[in-house]
Scaffold this motif. Sequence first.
Motif, PDB file in Angstrom:
ATOM      1  N   ARG A 149      11.885   7.170  -3.209  1.00 36.06           N
ATOM      2  CA  ARG A 149      10.362   6.898  -2.718  1.00 36.06           C
ATOM      3  C   ARG A 149      10.466   5.204  -2.317  1.00 36.06           C
ATOM      4  NH1 ARG A 149       7.330   9.644  -7.811  1.00 36.06           N
ATOM      5  NH2 ARG A 149       7.828  11.968  -7.128  1.00 36.06           N
ATOM      6  N   TYR A 150      11.182   4.616  -2.859  1.00 38.66           N
ATOM      7  CA  TYR A 150      11.173   3.182  -2.136  1.00 38.66           C
ATOM      8  C   TYR A 150      11.738   3.358  -0.702  1.00 38.66           C
ATOM      9  CZ  TYR A 150      10.457   0.414  -6.394  1.00 38.66           C
ATOM     10  OH  TYR A 150       9.900  -0.107  -7.853  1.00 38.66           O
ATOM     11  N   TYR A 151      12.886   4.138  -0.585  1.00 35.70           N
ATOM     12  CA  TYR A 151      13.318   4.143   0.653  1.00 35.70           C
ATOM     13  C   TYR A 151      12.222   4.756   1.627  1.00 35.70           C
ATOM     14  CZ  TYR A 151      16.240   5.522   4.502  1.00 35.70           C
ATOM     15  OH  TYR A 151      16.738   5.890   5.640  1.00 35.70           O
ATOM     16  N   ASN A 152      11.744   5.854   1.267  1.00 36.57           N
ATOM     17  CA  ASN A 152      10.823   6.549   2.197  1.00 36.57           C
ATOM     18  C   ASN A 152       9.532   5.630   2.496  1.00 36.57           C
ATOM     19  OD1 ASN A 152      12.294   8.907   2.192  1.00 36.57           O
ATOM     20  ND2 ASN A 152      11.082   9.804   0.644  1.00 36.57           N
ATOM     21  N   ALA A 153       9.121   4.898   1.563  1.00 40.14           N
ATOM     22  CA  ALA A 153       7.869   3.995   1.740  1.00 40.14           C
ATOM     23  C   ALA A 153       8.240   2.905   2.803  1.00 40.14           C
ATOM     24  CB  ALA A 153       7.500   3.312   0.688  1.00 40.14           C
ATOM     25  N   ILE A 154       9.536   2.326   2.700  1.00 37.30           N
ATOM     26  CA  ILE A 154       9.994   1.031   3.623  1.00 37.30           C
ATOM     27  C   ILE A 154      10.258   1.699   4.882  1.00 37.30           C
ATOM     28  CG2 ILE A 154      11.702  -0.581   3.865  1.00 37.30           C
ATOM     29  CD1 ILE A 154      12.265  -0.503   0.836  1.00 37.30           C
ATOM     30  N   GLU A 207       0.795  -1.103   0.171  1.00 34.76           N
ATOM     31  CA  GLU A 207       0.034  -0.134   0.107  1.00 34.76           C
ATOM     32  C   GLU A 207       0.769   1.509  -0.051  1.00 34.76           C
ATOM     33  OE1 GLU A 207      -3.270   0.542  -0.293  1.00 34.76           O
ATOM     34  OE2 GLU A 207      -3.924  -1.659   0.013  1.00 34.76           O
ATOM     35  N   LYS A 208       1.989   1.055   1.010  1.00 39.67           N
ATOM     36  CA  LYS A 208       2.749   2.350   0.914  1.00 39.67           C
ATOM     37  C   LYS A 208       3.495   2.659  -0.354  1.00 39.67           C
ATOM     38  CE  LYS A 208       3.217   4.838   4.191  1.00 39.67           C
ATOM     39  NZ  LYS A 208       2.518   6.029   4.479  1.00 39.67           N
ATOM     40  N   PHE A 209       4.037   1.345  -1.157  1.00 41.43           N
ATOM     41  CA  PHE A 209       4.678   1.749  -2.308  1.00 41.43           C
ATOM     42  C   PHE A 209       3.656   2.524  -3.271  1.00 41.43           C
ATOM     43  CE2 PHE A 209       8.207  -1.797  -2.563  1.00 41.43           C
ATOM     44  CZ  PHE A 209       8.711  -1.009  -1.723  1.00 41.43           C
ATOM     45  N   LEU A 210       2.395   2.135  -3.115  1.00 46.72           N
ATOM     46  CA  LEU A 210       1.471   2.729  -4.091  1.00 46.72           C
ATOM     47  C   LEU A 210       1.138   4.216  -3.836  1.00 46.72           C
ATOM     48  CD1 LEU A 210      -1.301  -0.106  -4.466  1.00 46.72           C
ATOM     49  CD2 LEU A 210       0.224   0.885  -6.288  1.00 46.72           C
ATOM     50  N   THR A 211       1.032   4.482  -2.529  1.00 46.10           N
ATOM     51  CA  THR A 211       0.662   5.932  -2.024  1.00 46.10           C
ATOM     52  C   THR A 211       1.739   6.771  -2.225  1.00 46.10           C
ATOM     53  OG1 THR A 211       0.960   5.439   0.290  1.00 46.10           O
ATOM     54  CG2 THR A 211      -1.181   5.168  -0.622  1.00 46.10           C
ATOM     55  N   GLU A 212       2.942   6.353  -1.987  1.00 50.99           N
ATOM     56  CA  GLU A 212       4.233   6.992  -2.167  1.00 50.99           C
ATOM     57  C   GLU A 212       4.803   7.099  -3.681  1.00 50.99           C
ATOM     58  OE1 GLU A 212       5.985   8.874   0.145  1.00 50.99           O
ATOM     59  OE2 GLU A 212       4.286   8.332   1.319  1.00 50.99           O
ATOM     60  N   PHE A 213       4.053   6.457  -4.646  1.00 53.01           N
ATOM     61  CA  PHE A 213       4.473   6.395  -6.218  1.00 53.01           C
ATOM     62  C   PHE A 213       5.961   6.057  -6.139  1.00 53.01           C
ATOM     63  CE2 PHE A 213       1.157   9.833  -5.819  1.00 53.01           C
ATOM     64  CZ  PHE A 213       0.213   9.238  -6.337  1.00 53.01           C
ATOM     65  N   SER A 214       6.132   4.878  -5.687  1.00 52.65           N
ATOM     66  CA  SER A 214       7.414   4.544  -5.518  1.00 52.65           C
ATOM     67  C   SER A 214       8.351   4.040  -6.577  1.00 52.65           C
ATOM     68  CB  SER A 214       7.609   3.298  -4.661  1.00 52.65           C
ATOM     69  OG  SER A 214       7.322   3.793  -3.094  1.00 52.65           O
ATOM     70  N   PHE A 215       7.324   3.640  -7.760  1.00 50.77           N
ATOM     71  CA  PHE A 215       7.848   2.950  -8.761  1.00 50.77           C
ATOM     72  C   PHE A 215       7.142   3.961 -10.190  1.00 50.77           C
ATOM     73  CE2 PHE A 215       4.283   0.570  -7.151  1.00 50.77           C
ATOM     74  CZ  PHE A 215       3.620   0.552  -7.901  1.00 50.77           C
ATOM     75  N   ASP A 227       6.528   2.729  11.477  1.00 50.89           N
ATOM     76  CA  ASP A 227       5.308   2.550  11.994  1.00 50.89           C
ATOM     77  C   ASP A 227       4.923   1.175  12.765  1.00 50.89           C
ATOM     78  OD1 ASP A 227       4.678   4.939  10.807  1.00 50.89           O
ATOM     79  OD2 ASP A 227       3.326   4.028   9.315  1.00 50.89           O
ATOM     80  N   ALA A 228       5.792   0.040  12.089  1.00 48.36           N
ATOM     81  CA  ALA A 228       5.871  -1.313  12.780  1.00 48.36           C
ATOM     82  C   ALA A 228       6.532  -1.246  14.127  1.00 48.36           C
ATOM     83  CB  ALA A 228       6.471  -2.267  11.689  1.00 48.36           C
ATOM     84  N   LEU A 229       7.751  -0.620  14.143  1.00 52.48           N
ATOM     85  CA  LEU A 229       8.542  -0.603  15.410  1.00 52.48           C
ATOM     86  C   LEU A 229       7.546   0.072  16.321  1.00 52.48           C
ATOM     87  CD1 LEU A 229      12.042  -0.069  14.281  1.00 52.48           C
ATOM     88  CD2 LEU A 229      11.072  -1.790  15.422  1.00 52.48           C
ATOM     89  N   SER A 230       7.049   1.401  16.207  1.00 50.14           N
ATOM     90  CA  SER A 230       6.242   2.166  16.895  1.00 50.14           C
ATOM     91  C   SER A 230       4.994   1.361  17.582  1.00 50.14           C
ATOM     92  CB  SER A 230       5.730   3.213  16.295  1.00 50.14           C
ATOM     93  OG  SER A 230       4.943   4.135  17.347  1.00 50.14           O
ATOM     94  N   GLY A 282      10.808  -7.263  -6.994  1.00 48.75           N
ATOM     95  CA  GLY A 282      12.329  -7.356  -5.972  1.00 48.75           C
ATOM     96  C   GLY A 282      12.398  -6.467  -4.837  1.00 48.75           C
ATOM     97  N   PHE A 283      11.923  -5.103  -5.179  1.00 49.54           N
ATOM     98  CA  PHE A 283      11.945  -4.552  -3.902  1.00 49.54           C
ATOM     99  C   PHE A 283      11.003  -4.966  -2.887  1.00 49.54           C
ATOM    100  CE2 PHE A 283      14.393  -1.459  -6.478  1.00 49.54           C
ATOM    101  CZ  PHE A 283      15.166  -0.583  -5.595  1.00 49.54           C
ATOM    102  N   VAL A 284       9.825  -5.425  -3.295  1.00 54.66           N
ATOM    103  CA  VAL A 284       8.903  -5.788  -2.274  1.00 54.66           C
ATOM    104  C   VAL A 284       9.140  -7.154  -1.789  1.00 54.66           C
ATOM    105  CG1 VAL A 284       6.523  -6.931  -2.241  1.00 54.66           C
ATOM    106  CG2 VAL A 284       6.801  -4.981  -3.555  1.00 54.66           C
ATOM    107  N   MET A 285       9.843  -7.961  -2.263  1.00 54.64           N
ATOM    108  CA  MET A 285      10.066  -9.090  -1.322  1.00 54.64           C
ATOM    109  C   MET A 285      11.446  -8.933  -0.713  1.00 54.64           C
ATOM    110  SD  MET A 285       8.290 -11.296  -2.780  1.00 54.64           S
ATOM    111  CE  MET A 285       8.909 -12.626  -1.612  1.00 54.64           C
ATOM    112  N   ALA A 286      12.441  -8.265  -0.999  1.00 57.98           N
ATOM    113  CA  ALA A 286      13.544  -7.795   0.059  1.00 57.98           C
ATOM    114  C   ALA A 286      13.105  -7.162   1.173  1.00 57.98           C
ATOM    115  CB  ALA A 286      14.707  -6.957  -0.935  1.00 57.98           C
ATOM    116  N   ALA A 287      12.204  -6.078   0.893  1.00 57.07           N
ATOM    117  CA  ALA A 287      11.836  -5.087   1.863  1.00 57.07           C
ATOM    118  C   ALA A 287      10.705  -6.010   2.904  1.00 57.07           C
ATOM    119  CB  ALA A 287      11.061  -3.801   1.501  1.00 57.07           C
TER     120      ALA A 287
END
Length: 173
Positions: free
Chosen positions: A153-158, A95-103, A164-167, A111-116
């Motif tokens: 944008r990839y970095y910012n989304a990840i 979802e974040k990749f989409l809202t951040e226009f990461s690609f 958020d997950a840590l918080s 590949g980015f989705v899997m690694a992240a």
Amino acid sequence: MTISFTINGTSHTVDDDQAEDRLIDYLHVDKGLTGTKLCCGIGVCRACTVAMKRPGSPVETPIIACSTALGTLNNCDIRTVEGVAENGQLTALQEKFLTEFSFQCGYCTPGFVMAATMMLDGLDPTTTTVDDLPDLINNAVGDHICRCTGYVRYYNAIYQVASDALSAAQGGQ
């Protein structure tokens, strides 16, 4: 002799004569799973990254499907980008990749989705802080090549999903 493994939770068996076949070809041709992309074909760009869990291992590790022979996967569990969504719903990362226009073209995105995803799955909120995230993200996706976006944008989304997950895991601190 046969080689057995799972892909996205489904069992598969291939004959020994397919041991040298590449995982990317098996995914595309034999199973119709075309989400994993073939780009450079030599494991440099990492567009074809999938997750692999070896027998007895509690964690998934990234592997390059374009240069992984089926014979090396006996008794392993493989997860492709098609296996990331949870009950048909996109993950927070997707979802974040989409809202951040990461690609832009999206070719490297699986590949980015899997690694992240593997990085996020491995976050330990008892030992990981937000200050650790830049290095963790760089270790997870720093070698991935994207010819369109410049990576920010990839970095910012990840980063946002991870923080958020840590918080959330640390009680909103």
